[in-house]
Design a protein around this motif. Sequence first.
Motif, short mmCIF file in Angstrom:
data_model
loop_
_atom_site.label_atom_id
_atom_site.label_comp_id
_atom_site.label_asym_id
_atom_site.label_seq_id
_atom_site.Cartn_x
_atom_site.Cartn_y
_atom_site.Cartn_z
N LEU A 42 0.71 -1.11 -0.08
CA LEU A 42 0.00 -0.06 0.05
C LEU A 42 0.93 1.28 0.03
CD1 LEU A 42 -2.95 -0.98 2.38
CD2 LEU A 42 -3.06 -0.36 0.02
N HIS A 43 2.10 1.18 0.75
CA HIS A 43 2.82 2.34 1.00
C HIS A 43 3.52 2.87 -0.72
CE1 HIS A 43 2.82 3.49 4.97
NE2 HIS A 43 3.24 2.62 5.39
N ARG A 44 3.68 1.54 -1.23
CA ARG A 44 4.29 1.85 -2.61
C ARG A 44 3.21 2.17 -3.49
NH1 ARG A 44 7.63 -2.72 -6.25
NH2 ARG A 44 7.83 -1.25 -8.22
N LEU A 45 2.22 1.67 -3.70
CA LEU A 45 1.07 2.05 -4.48
C LEU A 45 0.55 3.57 -4.23
CD1 LEU A 45 -1.05 -1.12 -4.12
CD2 LEU A 45 -0.07 -0.24 -6.34
N LEU A 46 0.47 4.08 -2.90
CA LEU A 46 0.27 5.30 -2.57
C LEU A 46 1.17 6.35 -2.87
CD1 LEU A 46 -1.91 4.55 0.61
CD2 LEU A 46 -2.78 5.35 -1.70
N ARG A 47 2.68 5.60 -2.78
CA ARG A 47 3.63 6.77 -3.10
C ARG A 47 4.46 6.17 -4.02
NH1 ARG A 47 4.04 7.22 2.80
NH2 ARG A 47 5.88 5.90 2.75
N PRO A 48 4.15 5.89 -5.33
CA PRO A 48 4.93 5.50 -6.53
C PRO A 48 6.09 5.87 -6.74
CG PRO A 48 2.84 6.37 -7.29
CD PRO A 48 2.87 6.58 -6.02
N GLU A 49 6.86 5.41 -7.30
CA GLU A 49 8.24 5.89 -7.78
C GLU A 49 8.01 6.72 -8.99
OE1 GLU A 49 11.21 5.67 -6.67
OE2 GLU A 49 10.83 4.34 -5.02
N PRO A 50 8.59 8.10 -9.00
CA PRO A 50 8.39 8.93 -10.05
C PRO A 50 8.26 8.53 -11.51
CG PRO A 50 9.34 10.17 -8.32
CD PRO A 50 9.44 8.46 -8.18
N ALA A 51 9.60 7.72 -11.65
CA ALA A 51 9.69 7.23 -13.02
C ALA A 51 9.08 5.81 -13.37
CB ALA A 51 11.36 7.06 -13.00
N GLY A 52 8.57 5.25 -12.31
CA GLY A 52 7.90 3.91 -12.60
C GLY A 52 8.85 3.13 -12.82
N VAL A 53 8.33 1.74 -13.49
CA VAL A 53 9.26 0.59 -13.63
C VAL A 53 10.01 0.81 -15.15
CG1 VAL A 53 7.54 -0.89 -14.56
CG2 VAL A 53 9.48 -1.90 -13.37
N THR A 54 11.18 0.47 -14.98
CA THR A 54 11.85 0.21 -16.52
C THR A 54 11.86 -1.20 -16.74
OG1 THR A 54 13.29 1.97 -15.71
CG2 THR A 54 14.02 0.48 -17.31
N VAL A 55 11.23 -1.08 -18.29
CA VAL A 55 10.98 -2.48 -18.81
C VAL A 55 11.71 -2.48 -20.14
CG1 VAL A 55 9.32 -3.89 -19.87
CG2 VAL A 55 8.84 -2.51 -17.95
N GLU A 56 12.34 -3.58 -20.34
CA GLU A 56 13.29 -3.74 -21.60
C GLU A 56 12.93 -5.20 -22.33
OE1 GLU A 56 17.09 -5.50 -21.90
OE2 GLU A 56 17.30 -5.23 -19.71
N LEU A 57 12.65 -5.25 -23.57
CA LEU A 57 12.34 -6.24 -24.28
C LEU A 57 13.65 -7.09 -24.58
CD1 LEU A 57 9.84 -5.43 -27.12
CD2 LEU A 57 9.53 -6.80 -24.78
N ARG A 58 13.58 -8.37 -24.46
CA ARG A 58 15.06 -9.15 -24.42
C ARG A 58 14.76 -10.40 -25.05
NH1 ARG A 58 17.54 -10.25 -18.68
NH2 ARG A 58 17.45 -8.00 -18.73
N GLN A 59 15.68 -10.77 -26.14
CA GLN A 59 15.50 -12.22 -26.54
C GLN A 59 16.40 -13.02 -25.75
OE1 GLN A 59 13.91 -13.43 -28.95
NE2 GLN A 59 12.90 -11.48 -29.93
N VAL A 60 15.82 -14.14 -25.18
CA VAL A 60 16.69 -15.16 -24.27
C VAL A 60 16.86 -16.35 -25.06
CG1 VAL A 60 16.65 -16.43 -22.23
CG2 VAL A 60 15.71 -13.97 -22.36
N PRO A 61 18.10 -16.93 -25.13
CA PRO A 61 18.33 -18.25 -26.00
C PRO A 61 18.11 -19.30 -25.13
CG PRO A 61 20.29 -17.53 -24.99
CD PRO A 61 19.30 -16.22 -24.77
N VAL A 62 17.94 -20.64 -25.74
CA VAL A 62 17.64 -21.79 -24.90
C VAL A 62 18.92 -21.96 -23.95
CG1 VAL A 62 17.83 -24.29 -25.12
CG2 VAL A 62 16.95 -23.05 -26.86
#
Length: 267
Positions: free
Chosen positions: A102-122
């Motif tokens: 709840l604390h994190r939801l009510l005081r979220p990080e300004p930049a939010g989560v950083t997401v990247e698309l990544r190709q992962v091999p076998v």
Amino acid sequence: MLTIGEFARMTHLSVRTLRRYHEAGLLEPAQVDPSSGYRYYDAAQIPTAQVIFQLRELDVPLADVRQILLTPDPAARAALVAEHLERLEEQLARTQAAVASLHRLLRPEPAGVTVELRQVPVQMVAAVEATVADTDVLAWYAGAMAELDAVVSQPEGPPGGLYDNALFTHGRGHVLVHVPIAAPVPAVGRVRSTELPAAELAVAVHAGVHDTIEVTYGELGRWVADHALAVAGPVRETYLLGPRDTPDSARWRTEIGWPVFRVTGTG
């Protein structure tokens, strides 16, 4: 004999509470006047009254309080109390996790989560897998990792897990815990060598304890939806740094990878 008022003063229990204990069959007065109904207690009952009060302060159910009082063996009584304390600790952990989220939801990080698309091999891994209830995942994970540690002394990277969608949607699903290896290892107990298939992942890193990891899951899911991607398989977690590596929870890092594909017909 002590009147109920005198007994109440000596035990710091209200008359109403003592009457409730009597009605519940937890603490019978030493004597009840048949004509007036007045309750009288013996001084020897003071410790019992205080034990009942402390157990009820810990929210021990009345039936369990009665069982504890009727159990003559001290070790057995201690085991009953310890069992309830374990339940309280689990409840406290859930409460603390909910508060942290709840604390994190009510005081979220300004930049939010950083997401990247990544190709992962076998990837070749040593793994333990089973169908597990969500309430048992932590205990099952600990046991699975202990088996993997016994077989793989020098893994090729941090441990991880694959978590089937049913675990989140239905509370029970397939879980595979693994450590990367350079070559297959002999099958020992539940440990088997297998390959994780190649995948395209939407990846985000969760910092700190797992108490708020569902918030990171939500932010990652929103990013996936905003970019017109759909989830295509079990979620992957990689434990880059955790309690196995350092007691400093602020340094813990869990990488969450969602196998994705672009929704047909979107831009």
